[in-house]
Design a protein around this motif. Sequence first.
Motif, PDB file in Angstrom:
ATOM      1  N   ASN A 468       0.806  -1.216   0.000  1.00 44.25           N
ATOM      2  CA  ASN A 468       0.000   0.000   0.000  1.00 44.25           C
ATOM      3  C   ASN A 468       0.840   1.268   0.000  1.00 44.25           C
ATOM      4  O   ASN A 468       0.299   2.371   0.087  1.00 44.25           O
ATOM      5  N   TYR A 469       2.149   1.134  -0.094  1.00 48.32           N
ATOM      6  CA  TYR A 469       3.021   2.295  -0.234  1.00 48.32           C
ATOM      7  C   TYR A 469       3.056   2.805  -1.670  1.00 48.32           C
ATOM      8  O   TYR A 469       3.608   3.872  -1.928  1.00 48.32           O
ATOM      9  N   PHE A 470       2.477   2.014  -2.590  1.00 44.87           N
ATOM     10  CA  PHE A 470       2.605   2.346  -4.006  1.00 44.87           C
ATOM     11  C   PHE A 470       1.240   2.375  -4.681  1.00 44.87           C
ATOM     12  O   PHE A 470       0.346   1.610  -4.319  1.00 44.87           O
ATOM     13  N   LYS A 471       1.085   3.255  -5.660  1.00 40.88           N
ATOM     14  CA  LYS A 471      -0.171   3.343  -6.395  1.00 40.88           C
ATOM     15  C   LYS A 471      -0.357   2.106  -7.268  1.00 40.88           C
ATOM     16  O   LYS A 471       0.618   1.457  -7.686  1.00 40.88           O
ATOM     17  N   GLU A 472      -1.619   1.801  -7.561  1.00 42.66           N
ATOM     18  CA  GLU A 472      -1.934   0.552  -8.242  1.00 42.66           C
ATOM     19  C   GLU A 472      -1.387   0.473  -9.667  1.00 42.66           C
ATOM     20  O   GLU A 472      -1.223  -0.614 -10.209  1.00 42.66           O
ATOM     21  N   ASP A 473      -1.118   1.620 -10.290  1.00 41.34           N
ATOM     22  CA  ASP A 473      -0.621   1.596 -11.666  1.00 41.34           C
ATOM     23  C   ASP A 473       0.903   1.544 -11.750  1.00 41.34           C
ATOM     24  O   ASP A 473       1.470   1.557 -12.839  1.00 41.34           O
ATOM     25  N   THR A 474       1.586   1.464 -10.594  1.00 41.67           N
ATOM     26  CA  THR A 474       3.043   1.385 -10.620  1.00 41.67           C
ATOM     27  C   THR A 474       3.497  -0.062 -10.816  1.00 41.67           C
ATOM     28  O   THR A 474       2.802  -1.001 -10.462  1.00 41.67           O
ATOM     29  N   GLU A 475       4.679  -0.211 -11.370  1.00 38.37           N
ATOM     30  CA  GLU A 475       5.213  -1.531 -11.668  1.00 38.37           C
ATOM     31  C   GLU A 475       5.419  -2.354 -10.400  1.00 38.37           C
ATOM     32  O   GLU A 475       5.125  -3.544 -10.353  1.00 38.37           O
ATOM     33  N   ILE A 476       5.922  -1.721  -9.343  1.00 32.87           N
ATOM     34  CA  ILE A 476       6.191  -2.460  -8.106  1.00 32.87           C
ATOM     35  C   ILE A 476       4.894  -2.972  -7.490  1.00 32.87           C
ATOM     36  O   ILE A 476       4.836  -4.088  -6.980  1.00 32.87           O
ATOM     37  N   TYR A 477       3.822  -2.171  -7.555  1.00 33.21           N
ATOM     38  CA  TYR A 477       2.540  -2.623  -7.001  1.00 33.21           C
ATOM     39  C   TYR A 477       2.031  -3.834  -7.789  1.00 33.21           C
ATOM     40  O   TYR A 477       1.576  -4.824  -7.199  1.00 33.21           O
ATOM     41  N   LYS A 478       2.104  -3.754  -9.097  1.00 35.55           N
ATOM     42  CA  LYS A 478       1.614  -4.859  -9.931  1.00 35.55           C
ATOM     43  C   LYS A 478       2.375  -6.150  -9.640  1.00 35.55           C
ATOM     44  O   LYS A 478       1.786  -7.236  -9.573  1.00 35.55           O
ATOM     45  N   GLY A 479       3.703  -6.001  -9.462  1.00 37.89           N
ATOM     46  CA  GLY A 479       4.501  -7.187  -9.169  1.00 37.89           C
ATOM     47  C   GLY A 479       4.162  -7.795  -7.822  1.00 37.89           C
ATOM     48  O   GLY A 479       4.004  -9.015  -7.691  1.00 37.89           O
ATOM     49  N   MET A 480       4.026  -6.949  -6.812  1.00 35.26           N
ATOM     50  CA  MET A 480       3.688  -7.452  -5.480  1.00 35.26           C
ATOM     51  C   MET A 480       2.298  -8.080  -5.479  1.00 35.26           C
ATOM     52  O   MET A 480       2.064  -9.097  -4.826  1.00 35.26           O
ATOM     53  N   GLN A 481       1.366  -7.466  -6.214  1.00 34.90           N
ATOM     54  CA  GLN A 481       0.010  -7.993  -6.282  1.00 34.90           C
ATOM     55  C   GLN A 481      -0.004  -9.353  -6.974  1.00 34.90           C
ATOM     56  O   GLN A 481      -0.695 -10.283  -6.535  1.00 34.90           O
ATOM     57  N   GLU A 482       0.793  -9.492  -8.029  1.00 36.19           N
ATOM     58  CA  GLU A 482       0.862 -10.758  -8.770  1.00 36.19           C
ATOM     59  C   GLU A 482       1.421 -11.867  -7.874  1.00 36.19           C
ATOM     60  O   GLU A 482       0.864 -12.970  -7.805  1.00 36.19           O
ATOM     61  N   ILE A 483       2.492 -11.571  -7.194  1.00 34.85           N
ATOM     62  CA  ILE A 483       3.111 -12.570  -6.313  1.00 34.85           C
ATOM     63  C   ILE A 483       2.186 -12.888  -5.142  1.00 34.85           C
ATOM     64  O   ILE A 483       2.035 -14.053  -4.745  1.00 34.85           O
ATOM     65  N   ASP A 484       1.553 -11.866  -4.609  1.00 31.97           N
ATOM     66  CA  ASP A 484       0.646 -12.042  -3.475  1.00 31.97           C
ATOM     67  C   ASP A 484      -0.552 -12.902  -3.848  1.00 31.97           C
ATOM     68  O   ASP A 484      -0.938 -13.818  -3.121  1.00 31.97           O
ATOM     69  N   SER A 485      -1.153 -12.598  -4.987  1.00 33.78           N
ATOM     70  CA  SER A 485      -2.418 -13.231  -5.363  1.00 33.78           C
ATOM     71  C   SER A 485      -2.237 -14.626  -5.949  1.00 33.78           C
ATOM     72  O   SER A 485      -3.048 -15.525  -5.699  1.00 33.78           O
ATOM     73  N   ASN A 486      -1.193 -14.816  -6.758  1.00 33.32           N
ATOM     74  CA  ASN A 486      -1.074 -16.056  -7.517  1.00 33.32           C
ATOM     75  C   ASN A 486       0.060 -16.976  -7.084  1.00 33.32           C
ATOM     76  O   ASN A 486       0.096 -18.143  -7.472  1.00 33.32           O
ATOM     77  N   LEU A 487       0.996 -16.439  -6.293  1.00 33.92           N
ATOM     78  CA  LEU A 487       2.168 -17.254  -5.964  1.00 33.92           C
ATOM     79  C   LEU A 487       2.402 -17.366  -4.464  1.00 33.92           C
ATOM     80  O   LEU A 487       3.518 -17.584  -4.013  1.00 33.92           O
ATOM     81  N   GLY A 488       1.332 -17.172  -3.663  1.00 38.53           N
ATOM     82  CA  GLY A 488       1.398 -17.565  -2.269  1.00 38.53           C
ATOM     83  C   GLY A 488       1.773 -16.528  -1.250  1.00 38.53           C
ATOM     84  O   GLY A 488       1.987 -16.860  -0.080  1.00 38.53           O
ATOM     85  N   GLY A 489       1.851 -15.230  -1.625  1.00 42.42           N
ATOM     86  CA  GLY A 489       2.107 -14.221  -0.620  1.00 42.42           C
ATOM     87  C   GLY A 489       3.491 -13.609  -0.701  1.00 42.42           C
ATOM     88  O   GLY A 489       4.345 -14.054  -1.477  1.00 42.42           O
ATOM     89  N   THR A 490       3.712 -12.577   0.111  1.00 46.42           N
ATOM     90  CA  THR A 490       4.925 -11.775   0.009  1.00 46.42           C
ATOM     91  C   THR A 490       5.826 -11.894   1.237  1.00 46.42           C
ATOM     92  O   THR A 490       6.903 -12.479   1.168  1.00 46.42           O
ATOM     93  N   THR A 491       5.385 -11.365   2.371  1.00 44.89           N
ATOM     94  CA  THR A 491       6.257 -11.266   3.545  1.00 44.89           C
ATOM     95  C   THR A 491       6.354 -12.597   4.280  1.00 44.89           C
ATOM     96  O   THR A 491       5.334 -13.176   4.656  1.00 44.89           O
ATOM     97  N   PRO A 492       7.575 -13.102   4.497  1.00 44.75           N
ATOM     98  CA  PRO A 492       7.715 -14.410   5.155  1.00 44.75           C
ATOM     99  C   PRO A 492       7.557 -14.342   6.682  1.00 44.75           C
ATOM    100  O   PRO A 492       8.032 -13.421   7.327  1.00 44.75           O
ATOM    101  N   LEU A 493       6.860 -15.339   7.189  1.00 47.73           N
ATOM    102  CA  LEU A 493       6.754 -15.573   8.635  1.00 47.73           C
ATOM    103  C   LEU A 493       7.251 -16.990   8.887  1.00 47.73           C
ATOM    104  O   LEU A 493       6.804 -17.929   8.227  1.00 47.73           O
TER     105      LEU A 493
END
Length: 828
Positions: A468-493
């Motif tokens: 949420n630090y980045f606007k939805e049309d930015t490349e970094i947001y799209k990449g994080m959204q893709e990884i989050d939604s389709n490849l199991g999430g972003t931040t490791p616990l």
Amino acid sequence: MVLKKYVDFVTRHFKGVLLFMFIATAIFSYYSRYLTIDASAETLLLENDADLKLTREVHGRYISPDYLVIAFSPKEPMLSDATLTAIKSFKKDLLKIESVESVTSLLDVPLLQSPPMEISEVVKNVRTLSSADINYTQAQKELTTSPLYANNLVSSDFKTTAITVNLKEDAKYTELLSKRNAFLDLKDKRALNGKEKKEYEVAKKAFKAYVDSTKDDTHKLIEEVRSVLDPYRQSGELHLGGVMMIADDMISFVKDDIAIYGTAILVIMILMLWVIFRQVRFVVLPIVISFSAVVMTAGIIALIGLEVTVVSSNFVAMQLITTLSLVIHLIVSYREEYALFPRYSQKELIEITLKRMSVPSVFIVLTSVAGFVSLMTCDILPIIDLGTMMNIGVTVSLVAAYLIFPSVMMLLPKKEPVYIFDKAFTLNKKFAYIVENHGKKILLTVVAILAFSYYGVTKLIVENSFINYFKEDTEIYKGMQEIDSNLGGTTPLEIIVKFPDTQEKNNPSSENTQEGDELSEFAEEFEEDENNAQYWFTDEKRQTILKVHDYLESIPEIGNVSSLGTLYKAGRILKEGEDFDGLEMALMYNELPLEYKKILLLPYVNTDNNEARFVARIMDSNSELRRDALLKKIKQELQTEVGLDPENFKLVGMMVLYNNMLQSLFDSQISTLGLALLLLGGMFLFLFRSLKVAMVALTVNLVPISVIFGIMGVMNIPLDIMSITIASIALGITVDNTIHYYYRFREELQSDGDYLASMHRAHSTIAFGMFYYSIATIVGFLVLVTSNFIPTLIFGLLTVIVLLVAIVSDLLFSPYLVLLFKPFGTKK
């Protein structure tokens, strides 16, 4: 006495003073080049955090390299020759990068079901998509259904795949870090002796020097990876992700915003200063003094070795606000004196201006320093550094304003000010009218605002979402959204489960009496050494691992979970519902080729420490995610739902460490805010010698802070590592206005003792400076709301709101309280 000497000195030796300030600015400008912005993961951690120490220990026991993730959505089918060739090709190019250790893609992972085979066959002949006779239909089914790879390596629709770029371990960094931390651990236990202190300083400096020398390496690496990927974008969509990339991109966004919006703010402020003053001298002076103050501060900060972090990245804007306030009040006061004494010489006008404004300005800076000192009492290094930076900044701003302004004005010929804007500007008179005639309405409005703020504060959340630090049309947001939604999430616990030590070791080979002859032969070999892994993989451990794994998978905020449980579940598919027994697991642990063992086993089990590791990836884009609450829930339910003893499991990893930092920041802000208010009350008491004045002033200063937190709560703006300093900004702005107004009000009151008349006179004089500085700053900071970096946008918006609320509070609510309580006493 001191004031008279200062005024005499600066008006007599103005050329020497100006030369001195020019040389000082030039010198510190040179050193300001060495000021660095560090938004790396290390700056978001608490160095004395016990979880950080534990995380480092855990990562030392497991295969756990730093990594980047590439999400690839090819135009052609996933297993087409064109797609596999593209993956193979850019994998080859990625491996040419010096810092890359290995690249894991769907071409490299072991396939256990294509076709299904006995484990004894699998370990001898591991098959991958690169194998010559692989059946792609079976491979696709396995990749999309196996717990090992589904929604992890590939998306559920088989249109996106993850490619993990594993980075080489920086052995020198680890060595220097360990040496430094050894002394830190020792300091926690006892005081260091003389020799140890010297060795600690050497270790600390060596570590810092190495970190500084490699600071740009991460950025260069990420740029290299992106340049490798660029030619392949014609083959499909490619998005880069990972914690390292997020931190690096944050630095880039901050630097870009400083360059772009710093220039934009400068241009807009120049225009606003021209509109207000209509004279070049009064446009150039605030800009020159602000530039000198910021440059000198940056040079001093660089010289003493401080770095700008995410937490302290707004210090330039905060100093700019302070400097503009000081200079604009000097200009307004000079213009006021000119209107009263048009026949006075330039020297006389400057002397009167300095004598009138120096004392309140000094007390404003002292009060600000007292507030920022409170930040230095906490144990969080970025907050301590912010307090240090701001104390240096406001002090330098005072020196720059009160040396450069009179010196330049002495060089310039006396010239009548242009009062066009002053004559047209009537807000100060309207505010005075409202105070005189609508006091009860002011009070009711403030009560309503405070009620709103109280409601908002109850809704305020302490949260940190990088996506949420980045606007939805930015490349970094799209990449994080893709990884989050389709490849199991972003931040490791990460969850580490320690198994109780047992005196007897059960031979798991007896669990399954139907093993083939070949497995029996392996069992006989294992029995030659009682320390072999076959004794570790017991049925009890398997059940515990699966129970923890299933629990983590049931949590909506968690995407993919990787552990030994993943392999056990894959075994159930391979063995048609039966679990891998202990012998089969031991067989894989001992006989599987190392490159595949690093994928399936070594990241998740450490038999020497009798523990298992679970890596859960958090869905960072989940709007309902509350990290602190989630971590507390997991800790609680691992005990109540899974049945683990609290001493037998630990939560570690980046999510825990970031959350610890955020919660500590919040706690420190609450404690330091209370201390700041106490110190400010003491300063007001010292300045005005009245407890009643101090209480009224503190009441007024609480309004902007309450409003800003209330708005954040109602608008669902989280209090995070980027906005945590807004309370300090709000307090600094309001204190500035309050001191200027009260000091002038007291001065006016001394002439006739009439509170109402004094209020009108104060509004007709000092209020101009308060309004002009607020207008110039508000319009300048409004440009920040166009930033692509959401923290910059929110900072600009909140600063504008603070400025608006502060000016209204100080010119409506504050004078109403003064008229109501008459804190300055009455004329006898």
